[in-house]
Design a protein around this motif. Structure first.
Motif, PDB file in Angstrom:
ATOM      1  N   LEU A 173       0.820  -1.212   0.000  1.00 39.98           N
ATOM      2  CA  LEU A 173       0.000   0.000   0.000  1.00 39.98           C
ATOM      3  C   LEU A 173       0.855   1.263   0.000  1.00 39.98           C
ATOM      4  O   LEU A 173       0.376   2.335  -0.374  1.00 39.98           O
ATOM      5  N   TYR A 174       2.123   1.159   0.411  1.00 43.74           N
ATOM      6  CA  TYR A 174       3.036   2.294   0.317  1.00 43.74           C
ATOM      7  C   TYR A 174       3.186   2.707  -1.146  1.00 43.74           C
ATOM      8  O   TYR A 174       3.109   3.892  -1.492  1.00 43.74           O
ATOM      9  N   PHE A 175       3.387   1.727  -2.012  1.00 42.24           N
ATOM     10  CA  PHE A 175       3.551   2.006  -3.440  1.00 42.24           C
ATOM     11  C   PHE A 175       2.227   2.433  -4.063  1.00 42.24           C
ATOM     12  O   PHE A 175       2.191   3.306  -4.935  1.00 42.24           O
ATOM     13  N   GLN A 176       1.138   1.842  -3.597  1.00 42.92           N
ATOM     14  CA  GLN A 176      -0.182   2.224  -4.095  1.00 42.92           C
ATOM     15  C   GLN A 176      -0.477   3.681  -3.749  1.00 42.92           C
ATOM     16  O   GLN A 176      -1.046   4.425  -4.555  1.00 42.92           O
ATOM     17  N   GLU A 177      -0.074   4.094  -2.552  1.00 43.79           N
ATOM     18  CA  GLU A 177      -0.292   5.476  -2.114  1.00 43.79           C
ATOM     19  C   GLU A 177       0.421   6.452  -3.036  1.00 43.79           C
ATOM     20  O   GLU A 177      -0.137   7.486  -3.426  1.00 43.79           O
ATOM     21  N   ILE A 178       1.652   6.133  -3.409  1.00 44.59           N
ATOM     22  CA  ILE A 178       2.394   6.996  -4.324  1.00 44.59           C
ATOM     23  C   ILE A 178       1.660   7.096  -5.655  1.00 44.59           C
ATOM     24  O   ILE A 178       1.494   8.197  -6.222  1.00 44.59           O
ATOM     25  N   CYS A 179       1.216   5.963  -6.164  1.00 39.00           N
ATOM     26  CA  CYS A 179       0.531   5.957  -7.461  1.00 39.00           C
ATOM     27  C   CYS A 179      -0.744   6.792  -7.422  1.00 39.00           C
ATOM     28  O   CYS A 179      -1.047   7.530  -8.372  1.00 39.00           O
ATOM     29  N   GLU A 180      -1.484   6.698  -6.334  1.00 42.96           N
ATOM     30  CA  GLU A 180      -2.715   7.469  -6.215  1.00 42.96           C
ATOM     31  C   GLU A 180      -2.421   8.961  -6.113  1.00 42.96           C
ATOM     32  O   GLU A 180      -3.119   9.779  -6.723  1.00 42.96           O
ATOM     33  N   LYS A 181      -1.395   9.320  -5.374  1.00 38.94           N
ATOM     34  CA  LYS A 181      -1.045  10.736  -5.218  1.00 38.94           C
ATOM     35  C   LYS A 181      -0.542  11.346  -6.518  1.00 38.94           C
ATOM     36  O   LYS A 181      -0.775  12.527  -6.796  1.00 38.94           O
ATOM     37  N   ARG A 182       0.155  10.548  -7.329  1.00 33.27           N
ATOM     38  CA  ARG A 182       0.780  11.068  -8.550  1.00 33.27           C
ATOM     39  C   ARG A 182       0.038  10.646  -9.814  1.00 33.27           C
ATOM     40  O   ARG A 182       0.510  10.864 -10.919  1.00 33.27           O
ATOM     41  N   ASN A 183      -1.138  10.050  -9.649  1.00 36.31           N
ATOM     42  CA  ASN A 183      -1.970   9.659 -10.788  1.00 36.31           C
ATOM     43  C   ASN A 183      -1.224   8.726 -11.735  1.00 36.31           C
ATOM     44  O   ASN A 183      -1.121   8.964 -12.937  1.00 36.31           O
ATOM     45  N   LEU A 184      -0.696   7.652 -11.162  1.00 32.39           N
ATOM     46  CA  LEU A 184       0.092   6.682 -11.924  1.00 32.39           C
ATOM     47  C   LEU A 184      -0.593   5.328 -11.950  1.00 32.39           C
ATOM     48  O   LEU A 184      -1.255   4.931 -10.995  1.00 32.39           O
ATOM     49  N   ASN A 185      -0.405   4.626 -13.045  1.00 30.14           N
ATOM     50  CA  ASN A 185      -0.850   3.235 -13.171  1.00 30.14           C
ATOM     51  C   ASN A 185       0.309   2.354 -12.717  1.00 30.14           C
ATOM     52  O   ASN A 185       1.371   2.369 -13.339  1.00 30.14           O
ATOM     53  N   PRO A 186       0.147   1.578 -11.646  1.00 33.27           N
ATOM     54  CA  PRO A 186       1.263   0.770 -11.146  1.00 33.27           C
ATOM     55  C   PRO A 186       1.903  -0.110 -12.201  1.00 33.27           C
ATOM     56  O   PRO A 186       3.130  -0.289 -12.209  1.00 33.27           O
TER      57      PRO A 186
END
Length: 253
Positions: A173-186
């Protein structure tokens, strides 16, 4: 280095800091860091052995953070749970430590000019570059280590600290949080790190992972054969062989 059989287009590349962009033997760094912190805090009544044990306990609390509050709040709640209100009154003491004594720990870290060049080349190509360092340090300590590695904080679109993060590695979820904050597709991101447990956790949400082996940490002796890996020289080759980024990629507003 693992051979590449295809090319992919990535939205962003994420880098770990300690042991990746900033060369270090983590055990030596931690020992130096804690010895300086203990010396700073001892005159205020913090017994060195208990202080180090407490810092580890509070770090563990941050690594188990369930996302309800920032890592900063988790840390200080845990720390004040051990030392009482005295701990909150001494926040300034620890802030002063990071501004001063902590800076001397740079002496046990290295610098990798190739790492600096790779980040610069990625940015020049239009890549979005994010620093995904475990957010268990305050921003002042993270920004210091960024500079030790030869960068400026502004070199990264985003970097994680204990003030701005609600999870820690190895929680996916740490990586998911970054993706959500920066509008990224993991699935369109590449994580580059050196810790077999912490950084490969990015793969659990679909990120691709490259392990830098210069300062590899694999305490559990995990089988890493499935991951592209190698030295920074190998990483440079890996990136050059991949159609990594769209130059039209834009940062979120």
């Amino acid at each position: 280095m693992t051979e590449i059989s295809h090319t992919e287009t990535f939205q962003a590349v994420l880098f770990d800091l300690d042991g990746t962009l900033l060369p270090m033997d983590q055990d030596i760094f931690v020992k130096d860091y804690f010895s300086r912190l203990a010396a700073k805090a001892a005159p205020r009544g913090y017994e060195p052995g208990k202080l180090v044990e407490s810092i580890w306990k509070c770090t563990g609390a941050m690594m188990k953070n369930d996302g309800r509050q920032t890592n900063e709040k988790v840390f200080w709640e845990a720390f004040s749970g051990i030392y009482g209100e005295k701990a909150l009154q001494d926040i300034g003491l620890f802030e002063d430590f990071y501004k001063n004594e902590f800076q001397k720990s740079q002496s046990v870290c290295g610098k990798n000019e190739k790492a600096v060049r790779i980040v610069q080349e990625l940015k020049a190509s239009g890549a979005r570059v994010i620093l995904a360092t475990n957010p268990i340090f305050p921003s002042i300590a993270t920004e210091s280590r960024i500079r030790w590695a030869g960068f400026e904080p502004s070199d990264f679109e985003f970097y994680t600290t204990y003030e701005n993060s609600y999870f820690s590695k190895p929680n996916p979820l740490y990586f998911q949080e970054i993706c959500e904050k920066r509008n990224l597709n993991p699935s369109k991101c590449l994580m580059i790190g050196n810790d077999a447990r912490e950084d490969t956790a990015a793969g659990k949400i679909g990120m691709k992972v490259f392990l830098v082996t210069d300062c590899l940490i694999n305490r559990e002796n995990a089988d890493l054969s499935a991951y592209p890996q190698g030295s920074f020289e190998d990483l440079e080759k890996y990136l050059s062989q991949m159609s990594m980024f769209s130059t039209s990629a834009k940062k979120p507003e």
